[in-house]
Design a protein around this motif. Structure first.
Motif, PDB file in Angstrom:
ATOM      1  N   THR A  15      29.791  31.484  50.754  1.00  8.73           N
ATOM      2  CA  THR A  15      30.016  32.882  50.340  1.00  8.73           C
ATOM      3  C   THR A  15      31.503  33.217  50.283  1.00  8.73           C
ATOM      4  O   THR A  15      31.948  33.965  49.419  1.00  8.73           O
ATOM      5  CB  THR A  15      29.297  33.852  51.319  1.00  8.73           C
ATOM      6  N   THR A  16      32.279  32.644  51.200  1.00 10.23           N
ATOM      7  CA  THR A  16      33.689  33.025  51.291  1.00 10.23           C
ATOM      8  C   THR A  16      34.627  32.027  50.594  1.00 10.23           C
ATOM      9  O   THR A  16      35.830  32.274  50.512  1.00 10.23           O
ATOM     10  CB  THR A  16      34.129  33.138  52.770  1.00 10.23           C
ATOM     11  N   ALA A  17      34.080  30.925  50.077  1.00 15.16           N
ATOM     12  CA  ALA A  17      34.921  29.844  49.530  1.00 15.16           C
ATOM     13  C   ALA A  17      35.860  30.309  48.414  1.00 15.16           C
ATOM     14  O   ALA A  17      36.949  29.744  48.246  1.00 15.16           O
ATOM     15  CB  ALA A  17      34.039  28.691  49.031  1.00 15.16           C
ATOM     16  N   MET A  18      35.459  31.339  47.648  1.00 16.05           N
ATOM     17  CA  MET A  18      36.287  31.746  46.502  1.00 16.05           C
ATOM     18  C   MET A  18      37.493  32.606  46.870  1.00 16.05           C
ATOM     19  O   MET A  18      38.361  32.822  46.029  1.00 16.05           O
ATOM     20  CB  MET A  18      35.429  32.476  45.464  1.00 16.05           C
ATOM     21  N   PHE A  19      37.556  33.091  48.098  1.00 10.38           N
ATOM     22  CA  PHE A  19      38.716  33.913  48.482  1.00 10.38           C
ATOM     23  C   PHE A  19      40.033  33.118  48.378  1.00 10.38           C
ATOM     24  O   PHE A  19      41.013  33.633  47.827  1.00 10.38           O
ATOM     25  CB  PHE A  19      38.524  34.508  49.884  1.00 10.38           C
ATOM     26  N   PRO A  20      40.083  31.851  48.882  1.00  7.67           N
ATOM     27  CA  PRO A  20      41.347  31.091  48.728  1.00  7.67           C
ATOM     28  C   PRO A  20      41.751  30.883  47.265  1.00  7.67           C
ATOM     29  O   PRO A  20      42.938  30.854  46.945  1.00  7.67           O
ATOM     30  CB  PRO A  20      41.039  29.740  49.393  1.00  7.67           C
ATOM     31  N   GLN A  21      40.735  30.763  46.372  1.00  7.13           N
ATOM     32  CA  GLN A  21      41.054  30.610  44.940  1.00  7.13           C
ATOM     33  C   GLN A  21      41.695  31.893  44.393  1.00  7.13           C
ATOM     34  O   GLN A  21      42.674  31.824  43.641  1.00  7.13           O
ATOM     35  CB  GLN A  21      39.777  30.274  44.157  1.00  7.13           C
ATOM     36  N   ALA A  22      41.156  33.041  44.799  1.00 10.10           N
ATOM     37  CA  ALA A  22      41.722  34.332  44.356  1.00 10.10           C
ATOM     38  C   ALA A  22      43.166  34.457  44.860  1.00 10.10           C
ATOM     39  O   ALA A  22      44.071  34.841  44.111  1.00 10.10           O
ATOM     40  CB  ALA A  22      40.860  35.480  44.870  1.00 10.10           C
ATOM     41  N   ILE A  23      43.375  34.076  46.128  1.00  7.92           N
ATOM     42  CA  ILE A  23      44.726  34.162  46.725  1.00  7.92           C
ATOM     43  C   ILE A  23      45.687  33.220  45.991  1.00  7.92           C
ATOM     44  O   ILE A  23      46.827  33.594  45.699  1.00  7.92           O
ATOM     45  CB  ILE A  23      44.660  33.820  48.243  1.00  7.92           C
ATOM     46  N   ARG A  24      45.208  32.025  45.660  1.00  4.99           N
ATOM     47  CA  ARG A  24      46.080  31.068  44.959  1.00  4.99           C
ATOM     48  C   ARG A  24      46.509  31.617  43.594  1.00  4.99           C
ATOM     49  O   ARG A  24      47.657  31.459  43.184  1.00  4.99           O
ATOM     50  CB  ARG A  24      45.359  29.727  44.775  1.00  4.99           C
ATOM     51  N   ILE A  25      45.576  32.262  42.885  1.00  4.24           N
ATOM     52  CA  ILE A  25      45.926  32.811  41.567  1.00  4.24           C
ATOM     53  C   ILE A  25      46.924  33.959  41.708  1.00  4.24           C
ATOM     54  O   ILE A  25      47.877  34.072  40.937  1.00  4.24           O
ATOM     55  CB  ILE A  25      44.657  33.274  40.806  1.00  4.24           C
ATOM     56  N   ILE A  26      46.727  34.796  42.739  1.00  7.27           N
ATOM     57  CA  ILE A  26      47.671  35.897  42.961  1.00  7.27           C
ATOM     58  C   ILE A  26      49.080  35.343  43.198  1.00  7.27           C
ATOM     59  O   ILE A  26      50.061  35.860  42.676  1.00  7.27           O
ATOM     60  CB  ILE A  26      47.218  36.770  44.167  1.00  7.27           C
ATOM     61  N   MET A  38      32.862  29.182  33.981  1.00  5.87           N
ATOM     62  CA  MET A  38      32.398  29.091  35.369  1.00  5.87           C
ATOM     63  C   MET A  38      32.324  30.477  36.005  1.00  5.87           C
ATOM     64  O   MET A  38      31.318  30.831  36.614  1.00  5.87           O
ATOM     65  CB  MET A  38      33.326  28.206  36.211  1.00  5.87           C
ATOM     66  N   TYR A  39      33.392  31.274  35.850  1.00  9.13           N
ATOM     67  CA  TYR A  39      33.417  32.564  36.546  1.00  9.13           C
ATOM     68  C   TYR A  39      32.543  33.612  35.861  1.00  9.13           C
ATOM     69  O   TYR A  39      32.046  34.528  36.512  1.00  9.13           O
ATOM     70  CB  TYR A  39      34.869  33.012  36.786  1.00  9.13           C
ATOM     71  N   LEU A  40      32.327  33.463  34.545  1.00 10.31           N
ATOM     72  CA  LEU A  40      31.361  34.324  33.855  1.00 10.31           C
ATOM     73  C   LEU A  40      29.952  34.025  34.380  1.00 10.31           C
ATOM     74  O   LEU A  40      29.207  34.945  34.745  1.00 10.31           O
ATOM     75  CB  LEU A  40      31.386  34.046  32.342  1.00 10.31           C
ATOM     76  N   ILE A  75      38.558  36.974  40.274  1.00 14.63           N
ATOM     77  CA  ILE A  75      39.088  35.786  39.595  1.00 14.63           C
ATOM     78  C   ILE A  75      38.788  35.873  38.099  1.00 14.63           C
ATOM     79  O   ILE A  75      39.638  35.560  37.259  1.00 14.63           O
ATOM     80  CB  ILE A  75      38.486  34.486  40.209  1.00 14.63           C
ATOM     81  N   LEU A  76      37.582  36.338  37.744  1.00 15.81           N
ATOM     82  CA  LEU A  76      37.211  36.512  36.332  1.00 15.81           C
ATOM     83  C   LEU A  76      38.171  37.490  35.647  1.00 15.81           C
ATOM     84  O   LEU A  76      38.680  37.229  34.548  1.00 15.81           O
ATOM     85  CB  LEU A  76      35.763  37.019  36.240  1.00 15.81           C
ATOM     86  N   PHE A  77      38.446  38.607  36.329  1.00 13.21           N
ATOM     87  CA  PHE A  77      39.387  39.617  35.807  1.00 13.21           C
ATOM     88  C   PHE A  77      40.785  39.011  35.614  1.00 13.21           C
ATOM     89  O   PHE A  77      41.410  39.178  34.558  1.00 13.21           O
ATOM     90  CB  PHE A  77      39.426  40.808  36.784  1.00 13.21           C
ATOM     91  N   LEU A  78      41.256  38.250  36.624  1.00 17.18           N
ATOM     92  CA  LEU A  78      42.592  37.643  36.531  1.00 17.18           C
ATOM     93  C   LEU A  78      42.650  36.592  35.427  1.00 17.18           C
ATOM     94  O   LEU A  78      43.660  36.483  34.717  1.00 17.18           O
ATOM     95  CB  LEU A  78      42.990  37.001  37.867  1.00 17.18           C
ATOM     96  N   LYS A  79      41.571  35.804  35.297  1.00 14.59           N
ATOM     97  CA  LYS A  79      41.530  34.773  34.248  1.00 14.59           C
ATOM     98  C   LYS A  79      41.677  35.435  32.868  1.00 14.59           C
ATOM     99  O   LYS A  79      42.434  34.956  32.015  1.00 14.59           O
ATOM    100  CB  LYS A  79      40.212  33.997  34.340  1.00 14.59           C
ATOM    101  N   ILE A  80      40.945  36.540  32.654  1.00 13.12           N
ATOM    102  CA  ILE A  80      41.009  37.228  31.355  1.00 13.12           C
ATOM    103  C   ILE A  80      42.385  37.873  31.162  1.00 13.12           C
ATOM    104  O   ILE A  80      43.019  37.716  30.127  1.00 13.12           O
ATOM    105  CB  ILE A  80      39.870  38.280  31.253  1.00 13.12           C
ATOM    106  N   LYS A  81      42.883  38.558  32.211  1.00 15.17           N
ATOM    107  CA  LYS A  81      44.156  39.287  32.108  1.00 15.17           C
ATOM    108  C   LYS A  81      45.343  38.323  31.952  1.00 15.17           C
ATOM    109  O   LYS A  81      46.110  38.414  30.994  1.00 15.17           O
ATOM    110  CB  LYS A  81      44.349  40.160  33.347  1.00 15.17           C
ATOM    111  N   LEU A  82      45.462  37.373  32.887  1.00 19.15           N
ATOM    112  CA  LEU A  82      46.613  36.457  32.853  1.00 19.15           C
ATOM    113  C   LEU A  82      46.473  35.452  31.718  1.00 19.15           C
ATOM    114  O   LEU A  82      47.474  35.032  31.140  1.00 19.15           O
ATOM    115  CB  LEU A  82      46.765  35.736  34.194  1.00 19.15           C
TER     116      LEU A  82
END
Lengths: 97, 97
Positions: A15-26, A38-40, A75-82
């Protein structure tokens, strides 16, 4: 008892595994290697799990997916925005795998 | 009936979501934006789900996680392998978020 502990550890980790991915993108602003599909798929899947939990009134399913949808949709939002910014900068075509 | 369909769609989406990410890495060889911690946590979590399924003899849990572990562990392997190559090329320090 041991089965419940193993199930709980499993649930917390997945459940929490994606938080480090979000932090890495930030931190890196690098979304080139991130898969849009994948994120869609994952975010849509979590929305289905949430509906499933609400229909069954199963609070563990509702709670776990309320936590899980936060990093996934972010992450989906960041992928689309960035990804769009990247595209504007490089002026090249994008693929969506 | 509708609840079972929603649960099945949810399970299929979240179980298979990582395959497009694995395909994207194979195509782009770009793992810089991929979080090592995410795939370490996720792969470990799936191993715990597998143990949980085996202990309860619950075949749906075992099967779903046998499918899920394939892209997760493959992405983890590629992140470590290609990340090391990237490091050798650029000769810079790596972070692990």
């Amino acid at each position: 008892m041991i089965v419940t502990i193993i199930g709980t550890v499993a649930a917390v980790l997945t459940t929490t595994a994606m938080f480090p991915q979000a932090i890495r993108i930030i931190r890196t602003r690098d979304v080139h290697g991130i898969s849009l599909i994948m994120y869609l798929a994952h975010t849509t899947g979590i929305l289905f799990w949430l509906s499933y939990g609400v229909m069954l009134k199963e609070w563990p399913i509702i709670l776990a997916n309320c936590v899980g949808i936060m990093p996934a949709s972010f992450i989906l939002f960041l992928k689309i925005k960035l990804g769009r910014n990247e595209l504007n900068k490089t002026n090249c075509t994008s693929d969506v795998s």
